[in-house]
Design an enzyme around this catalytic site. Structure first.
Site, mmCIF file in Angstrom:
data_model
loop_
_atom_site.group_PDB
_atom_site.id
_atom_site.type_symbol
_atom_site.label_atom_id
_atom_site.label_comp_id
_atom_site.label_asym_id
_atom_site.label_seq_id
_atom_site.Cartn_x
_atom_site.Cartn_y
_atom_site.Cartn_z
ATOM 1 N N ALA A 1 12.836 -2.871 -6.556
ATOM 2 C CA ALA A 1 12.840 -2.551 -7.986
ATOM 3 C C ALA A 1 14.189 -2.806 -8.637
ATOM 4 O O ALA A 1 14.409 -2.412 -9.779
ATOM 5 C CB ALA A 1 12.442 -1.093 -8.185
ATOM 6 N N THR B 1 0.841 -1.185 0.000
ATOM 7 C CA THR B 1 0.000 0.000 0.000
ATOM 8 C C THR B 1 0.880 1.240 0.000
ATOM 9 O O THR B 1 1.992 1.207 0.528
ATOM 10 C CB THR B 1 -0.936 -0.003 1.224
ATOM 11 O OG1 THR B 1 -1.823 1.107 1.160
ATOM 12 C CG2 THR B 1 -0.142 0.064 2.521
ATOM 13 N N HIS C 1 16.385 -1.974 0.185
ATOM 14 C CA HIS C 1 15.412 -1.409 -0.758
ATOM 15 C C HIS C 1 15.683 -1.913 -2.184
ATOM 16 O O HIS C 1 15.886 -1.135 -3.118
ATOM 17 C CB HIS C 1 15.440 0.125 -0.722
ATOM 18 C CG HIS C 1 14.141 0.736 -1.139
ATOM 19 N ND1 HIS C 1 13.632 1.876 -0.578
ATOM 20 C CD2 HIS C 1 13.224 0.359 -2.061
ATOM 21 C CE1 HIS C 1 12.480 2.192 -1.138
ATOM 22 N NE2 HIS C 1 12.219 1.287 -2.052
ATOM 23 N N GLU D 1 15.909 5.871 5.614
ATOM 24 C CA GLU D 1 16.820 5.298 4.618
ATOM 25 C C GLU D 1 17.804 6.357 4.158
ATOM 26 O O GLU D 1 17.455 7.535 4.065
ATOM 27 C CB GLU D 1 16.021 4.749 3.428
ATOM 28 C CG GLU D 1 15.149 3.562 3.795
ATOM 29 C CD GLU D 1 14.464 2.926 2.583
ATOM 30 O OE1 GLU D 1 14.693 3.399 1.441
ATOM 31 O OE2 GLU D 1 13.718 1.955 2.779
ATOM 32 N N ALA E 1 7.097 -2.308 0.569
ATOM 33 C CA ALA E 1 6.370 -1.117 0.134
ATOM 34 C C ALA E 1 7.039 0.158 0.636
ATOM 35 O O ALA E 1 7.847 0.771 -0.062
ATOM 36 C CB ALA E 1 4.917 -1.205 0.590
#
Length: 532
Positions: free
Chosen positions: A284, A205, A281, A263, A233
């Site tokens: 992606a 979300t 992270h 971060e 997320a």
């Protein structure tokens, strides 16, 4: 002059070439995003800014970006862009929500496996020459209940992968329909059900005021003992201090964490916990995803700067390249209708209703609403546009309503604007003919057919003889040339209006003379931006 784009973070050479191939000048300076002062110095030269996560688009940078029209983020997260500040300045903010969906979903599934089977700890132990077969007792995925919080682009992919793994998938998302849930093969539930029933919980979300800290001490108390948590997320979705306590107590058997409250996370209490798998992270971070989002952002920004097409914008309705040519004249019409009312209205606006009739109801009405509001507000706020207008209207407490209906008159389609203030209600309607030029077809409920010009004069009066002569003689005696003259009335002897299309602005001294005549109730010079 060709639009100019700055790429201030690392993008692939193919993406840079896309800009060039589509007629956009591009400066590729991938390290500039880290130099705040230098970026601030040069940003005023550019129409577009293409970024990843290193460049911070702050309010200060936006203030200096006097020519900036669009910011394109190669990726989903736009936490590094001050969207309200960009919107107030009329700058479109785009992201690429689909380019890394599969990659992020796969990472969530990978973390779920890693947590279930304690793979990182088992790997480290084995590399150390130990053979601790009994230490690493995992759990099966098959048959377990997977709770998905957020079933959008990424969450729906995770849900489908979970179904493929023979898990029972339940999903919570306020916008998930029963039909879509059935299509995915998942059970739509409430958030409390996710907490109570899930063996694994995965978050997908966005970060909002409502979702911040959605997994907290109270949520953990409602979960099964031995639940496992996955977060690819946003870090702030989980209160990390509460997660650590739940991990220590055994309430949570394991967690896979790719994102953190702060971060880059270089010193976290989560680090070193045996039942936690942490990655920096990486959701992606595949070569395919990085290439995809770079190409997408270049295509989207080029389409907007060259064609006016808007896609994947955070703060602006989407306009496809295919619909842009057809929509363009009606966007101009909507702006003109708003501008008319905005120029004749002195009191604060309380309510706005926009009626789309016939073919206009089948168009992209979100864009038309934005254009109407821009025209309406511009007489008071000169630099407003389609991006900033809806925000300004909301900030001013304007009640907005939109009505669509099938063709109801002689026109194939038209737009009617009704604006209410404390003391008055004003209405105006218009359409576009085959030439694409906007025309007024009704003002104050009075029908007419008036071409829209750059300089116009609008008067109201009682329907009495002599108005045409009065307007003509005053304009003629003062050297004001009339290009077009339209009259209308609601009934004989009732209310009447006149709309004059002039070759030049109506002189202020002549306006005073006109208003002094008792036959004229009101006279208002108007200006419209009718340039293509």
């Amino acid at each position: 002059m060709a639009p100019r784009v700055l790429v201030s973070d690392k993008l692939s050479p193919t993406a840079v070439q896309i800009f060039k191939d589509r007629g956009v000048e591009v400066d590729y300076l991938p390290d500039l995003g880290k130099d705040k002062e230098k970026l601030l110095e040069v940003i005023g030269q550019y129409d577009g800014l293409a970024i990843r996560s290193a460049t911070k688009v702050t309010e200060k940078l936006i203030a200096a970006a006097t020519n900036l029209k669009v910011v394109g983020r190669a990726g989903i997260g736009v936490d590094n862009v001050d969207i309200p500040a960009a919107s107030r300045r009329g700058i479109i903010v785009m992201n690429t929500p689909f380019g890394n969906s599969i990659t992020t979903a796969e990472h969530a599934i990978a973390l779920m496996f890693a947590v279930a089977r304690q793979l990182p700890e088992a790997n480290a132990s084995t590399h150390a020459g130990k053979w601790e077969k009994n230490r690493f007792m995992g759990v099966e995925i098959t048959g377990k209940t997977l709770g998905v919080i957020g079933c959008g682009n990424i969450g729906s992919i995770v849900a489908m992968r979970g179904v493929g793994l023979k898990m029972h998938v339940i999903a919570y998302d306020p916008f998930l329909s029963e039909g879509r849930a059935s299509e995915l093969g998942v059970e739509k539930v409430e958030l409390e059900d996710i907490f109570a029933r899930s063996d694994f919980i995965t978050l997908h979300t966005p970060m909002t005021d409502r979702t911040r800290g959605i997994i907290n001490k109270d949520a953990f108390a409602k979960m099964k003992d031995g639940v496992r948590i996955i977060n690819c997320a946003r870090g702030g979705l989980i209160v990390e201090a509460d997660l650590i306590e739940a991990l220590k107590s055994g309430k949570v058997a394991g967690a896979g964490i790719d994102v953190f409250e702060t971060e880059p996370a270089t010193d976290s209490p989560l680090f070193g916990m045996e039942n936690v798998v942490c990655t920096p992270h990486l959701g992606a971070s595949t070569s395919e995803a990085q290439e995809n989002v770079a190409l997408q952002v270049a295509e989207q920004m080029s389409d907007y700067l060259v064609k006016g097409a808007v896609s994947n914008a955070i703060n602006m309705p989407s306009i496809t390249a295919e619909e842009a040519p057809r929509l363009k004249p009606f966007i101009k019409l909507a702006e003109v209708l708003g501008a008319f009312v905005g120029q004749v209205t002195e009191e604060p606006i309380q309510e706005v209703e926009i009626l789309f009739d016939g073919l206009t109801a089948e168009m992209n009405t979100r864009a038309l609403v934005s254009a109407t509001l821009a025209g309406l507000i511009r007489p008071q706020v000169a630099d407003v546009n389609m991006v900033s207008a809806p925000i300004m209207a909301k900030e001013r407490g304007v009640i907005l309503s939109e009505v669509k209906r099938d063709k109801s008159g002689v026109f194939d389609g038209y737009i009617k604007l009704t604006v209410k203030t404390k003391s008055k209600t004003r209405t105006i309607a218009g359409t576009c003919f085959s030439d694409g030029k906007p025309r007024f077809i009704q003002i104050k409920g009075i029908n007419l057919d008036a071409e829209v010009g750059e300089h116009m004069l609008y008067t109201t009066n009682a329907d009495v003889p002599g108005i045409i002569g009065l307007l003509g003689s005053i304009c003629g005696s003062k050297g004001v040339n009339i290009a077009n003259f339209q009259l209308g009335r609601n009934k004989p002897g009732g209310d009447a209006i006149a709309l004059l299309y002039l070759d030049a602005p109506f002189p202020q001294d002549v306006l005073a003379e006109l208003r002094a005549d008792p036959k004229i109730e009101s006279a208002k010079p108007l200006h419209f931006d009718v340039a293509a």
